[in-house]
Design an enzyme around this catalytic site. Structure first.
Site, PDB file in Angstrom:
ATOM      1  N   CYS A  59       0.752  -1.252  -0.140  1.00 52.50           N
ATOM      2  CA  CYS A  59      -0.078   0.002   0.092  1.00 52.50           C
ATOM      3  C   CYS A  59       0.846   1.353  -0.173  1.00 52.50           C
ATOM      4  O   CYS A  59       2.175   1.320   0.034  1.00 52.50           O
ATOM      5  CB  CYS A  59      -0.723  -0.084   1.202  1.00 52.50           C
ATOM      6  SG  CYS A  59      -0.219   0.089   2.826  1.00 52.50           S
ATOM      7  N   ALA A  62       2.908   1.832   2.976  1.00 55.93           N
ATOM      8  CA  ALA A  62       4.114   0.929   2.974  1.00 55.93           C
ATOM      9  C   ALA A  62       5.217   1.323   2.361  1.00 55.93           C
ATOM     10  O   ALA A  62       6.433   1.666   2.603  1.00 55.93           O
ATOM     11  CB  ALA A  62       3.685  -0.310   2.367  1.00 55.93           C
ATOM     12  N   ARG A  93      11.457  -4.932   6.410  1.00 51.76           N
ATOM     13  CA  ARG A  93      12.326  -4.737   5.029  1.00 51.76           C
ATOM     14  C   ARG A  93      13.788  -4.916   5.602  1.00 51.76           C
ATOM     15  O   ARG A  93      14.217  -4.378   6.604  1.00 51.76           O
ATOM     16  CB  ARG A  93      12.088  -3.366   4.316  1.00 51.76           C
ATOM     17  CG  ARG A  93      12.737  -3.214   3.202  1.00 51.76           C
ATOM     18  CD  ARG A  93      12.169  -2.194   2.187  1.00 51.76           C
ATOM     19  NE  ARG A  93      12.533  -1.634   1.427  1.00 51.76           N
ATOM     20  CZ  ARG A  93      13.255  -0.447   1.509  1.00 51.76           C
ATOM     21  NH1 ARG A  93      13.377   0.165   2.481  1.00 51.76           N
ATOM     22  NH2 ARG A  93      13.557   0.197   0.399  1.00 51.76           N
ATOM     23  N   HIS A 192       6.004   6.502  -2.168  1.00 53.30           N
ATOM     24  CA  HIS A 192       7.361   6.988  -2.727  1.00 53.30           C
ATOM     25  C   HIS A 192       7.312   8.509  -2.859  1.00 53.30           C
ATOM     26  O   HIS A 192       8.149   9.273  -2.470  1.00 53.30           O
ATOM     27  CB  HIS A 192       7.850   6.492  -3.808  1.00 53.30           C
ATOM     28  CG  HIS A 192       7.959   4.770  -3.861  1.00 53.30           C
ATOM     29  ND1 HIS A 192       7.876   4.194  -4.828  1.00 53.30           N
ATOM     30  CD2 HIS A 192       8.238   3.928  -2.823  1.00 53.30           C
ATOM     31  CE1 HIS A 192       8.249   2.834  -4.546  1.00 53.30           C
ATOM     32  NE2 HIS A 192       8.178   2.813  -3.180  1.00 53.30           N
TER      33      HIS A 192
END
Ligand code: CFM
Length: 541
Positions: A59, A62, A93, A192
């Site tokens: 998503c 994330a 991660r 991002h």
């Protein structure tokens, strides 16, 4: 065995869908064909996943919290939302970090969440958020706090930015928020962009300490998965290149704040971070080039392009010496692995840049890539940056803020004249450009955007590749079909795979995986069918 006809495979994938879905989905499944002018077929990308399909995607939250900001060790991150969302707050991660001294802050192992309850959903969560920030500040005394919004925050209308402003004033540290609600975009890609915007607005350029080193760069879009950034830091240091900041592997708040002192931005993962590079060029005058430190060839070229940019004979000589030294063990390892891997086949379905970048390593091993695709990339990542002007802005992309950046009157400094950059392009560097995945893939390969699990199964069944690269959600489903799956997000506890050292690790790993006998002992569903058909035939006779 002959590879199946890719057009027939595409038809078989689409057959399972209702008519309308099949038509729309078909635009995201393309058989590659390169024209002499370098153009490739159009592919639909950055679209909402069909409801009901099993996607690989994550998503927006994330992408913002987990991907871009997550690897920075001294920004204290607070997830504003229900506790489930904090999954992405807590080291899911494999971005590593290495504080320089024992007293340097490292908040990465912590997971901070406001743990929203029904009560906040009904009456608002700002009060709880304020309390959480104060509590976190009292405990950790960080220099910066970042607040990440999850879906319910947007739905109930909490103003995280107002809370951040108040808290910034009250605590006297930098506090900033992200409107990165999970549903905000079609995938983590939107996250991002949101992370890039806020990082640029609130952090980049806030520390004007002058830098005196000669060759200063930032590395953008390198997140230190499995220690990749450590390898690159060391490599650049040996070349005499100063890395001011990495966005954001092994990074610190101060390095971002001072990053406008660099003279070049080198971009690894263009999908996640090019926004920052473009904004830095506009405001401060720092040009950017695309690099690829994956694979021996990519690493060699990238180092050369950085040296050519600075155009300093001594730097060029040092870089050439480092390359020559490094290539000796790399080529030895490559040839050894290649003798056992040559001719084997691979597929890559990963993220927004690795499905492309890692193809270079497979090529170095003499392996053939049959199919590839990204989870959440846009058309330019497939077809090259030249398609950007033709991209239509849809309702989903309009949802993400485009910040208006202007030249900084006092701090803008032109690094290179246009002629220098033209020369650099002529030398083969991708200046403000990237060519995309499809122009580098062979004709007849299948390109599938946001692959659905049903399509993954079809690919495995019809092509039976020697290795499939994806992530943890796909790994065991793939392996149960008798095909080894290499995780290219987390590297399966392996790595680093970047730079020269990384290439050696990768060759060895792929050699091990495609040549192990263990897969010959498992029976994939289609092999079981063949077997039972044989058994039936025997019984019938
Ligand atoms: Fe860039 Fe990444 Fe990737 Fe990405 Fe990612 Fe990642 Fe990735 Mo997983 S930033 S687009 S959102 S290279 S976490 S380090 S491996 S999907 S291909």
């Amino acid at each position: 065995m002959h590879d199946p006809d890719p057009n027939a495979v595409r038809e078989q994938m689409l057959e399972a869908y209702p008519k309308k879905t099949a038509r729309k989905r078909g635009e995201q499944i393309v058989v590659n064909k390169r024209d002499s002018d370098g153009s490739v077929p159009e592919i639909k990308a950055n679209q909402r996943t069909t409801p009901g399909a099993i996607t690989q995607r994550g998503c927006t939250y994330a992408g913002c919290k987990g991907v871009v900001i997550g690897p920075t060790r001294d920004i204290l991150s607070i997830t504003h939302g229900p506790i489930g969302c904090s999954f992405y707050s807590w080291l899911t991660r494999r971005n590593q970090t290495r504080p320089e001294t024992d007293t340097d802050e490292n908040f990465i192992p912590y997971c901070l969440s406001t743990d929203m309850q029904d009560e906040q959903i009904v009456f608002g969560g700002e009060k709880k958020l304020r309390a959480a920030i104060e509590e976190a500040y009292a405990l950790f005394k960080p220099k910066a706090i970042a607040i990440f919004s999850t879906c319910p925050v947007g739905l109930i209308g909490d103003d995280v930015h107002a809370v951040a402003r108040d808290m910034k004033e009250k605590l006297g540290i930098n506090v900033f928020g992200f409107s990165c609600e999970g549903y905000k975009g079609v995938s983590q890609s939107a996250g991002h962009h949101i992370a890039n915007n806020q990082l640029f607005k609130h952090v980049v350029g806030t520390n004007d300490t002058p830098r005196t080193e000669k060759f200063r760069i930032n590395l953008l879009g390198e997140y230190n998965i499995g220690g990749d950034a450590f390898v690159l830091e060391e490599l650049l240091e040996r070349c005499g290149i100063t890395l001011i900041s990495t966005f954001s592997g092994n990074s610190t708040y101060d390095s971002f704040a001072n990053s406008h002192m660099a003279d070049l931005n080198a971009i690894m993962c263009h999908r996640s971070i090019t926004y920052v590079a473009e904004m830095m060029e506009k405001k401060f005058g720092i040009p950017w080039i695309k690099v690829n430190f994956i694979g021996a060839e990519g690493t060699t070229k990238s180092l050369r392009h950085i040296a050519q940019y600075f155009n300093d004979p001594e730097l060029i000589e040092t870089v050439e010496r480092v390359i020559a030294d490094e290539l000796v063990p790399v080529l030895k390892a490559r040839d050894e692995a290649r003798s056992r891997c040559e001719g084997k086949t691979a597929m890559l379905f990963v993220g927004g840049s690795r499905a492309h970048h890692y193809q270079t390593l497979f090529k170095e091993l003499g392996m053939k890539v049959l199919a590839a695709g990204y989870e959440f990339a846009h058309r330019d990542d497939y077809e090259g940056r030249r398609v950007l002007p033709t991209l239509k802005v849809d309702a989903d992309s309009r949802n993400i803020e485009e910040i208006h950046v202007t030249m900084d009157e006092t701090r803008f400094r032109e690094r290179k004249g246009p002629n220098d950059l033209i020369q650099l392009t002529a030398d083969g560097a991708e200046v403000r450009d990237y060519s995309g995945m499809m122009p580098e893939m062979e004709d007849g390969t299948l390109i599938i955007d946001d692959i659905y699990h049903h399509e993954t199964e079809k690919l495995l069944e019809l092509y039976k590749p020697d290795i499939f690269c994806a992530g943890i959600k796909e790994k065991y489903a793939v392996q149960k079909m008798g095909i080894p799956c290499k995780q290219l997000h987390s590297y399966d506890y392996g790595g680093p795979y970047a730079g020269f050292t990384g290439a050696i690790n990768f060759y060895k790993e792929i050699d091990r995986m495609v040549n192990t006998k263990v897969w010959s002992y498992t029976k994939a569903p289609w092999q079981q069918v063949e077997q039972s058909e044989e058994a039936t035939a025997v019984l019938a006779s």
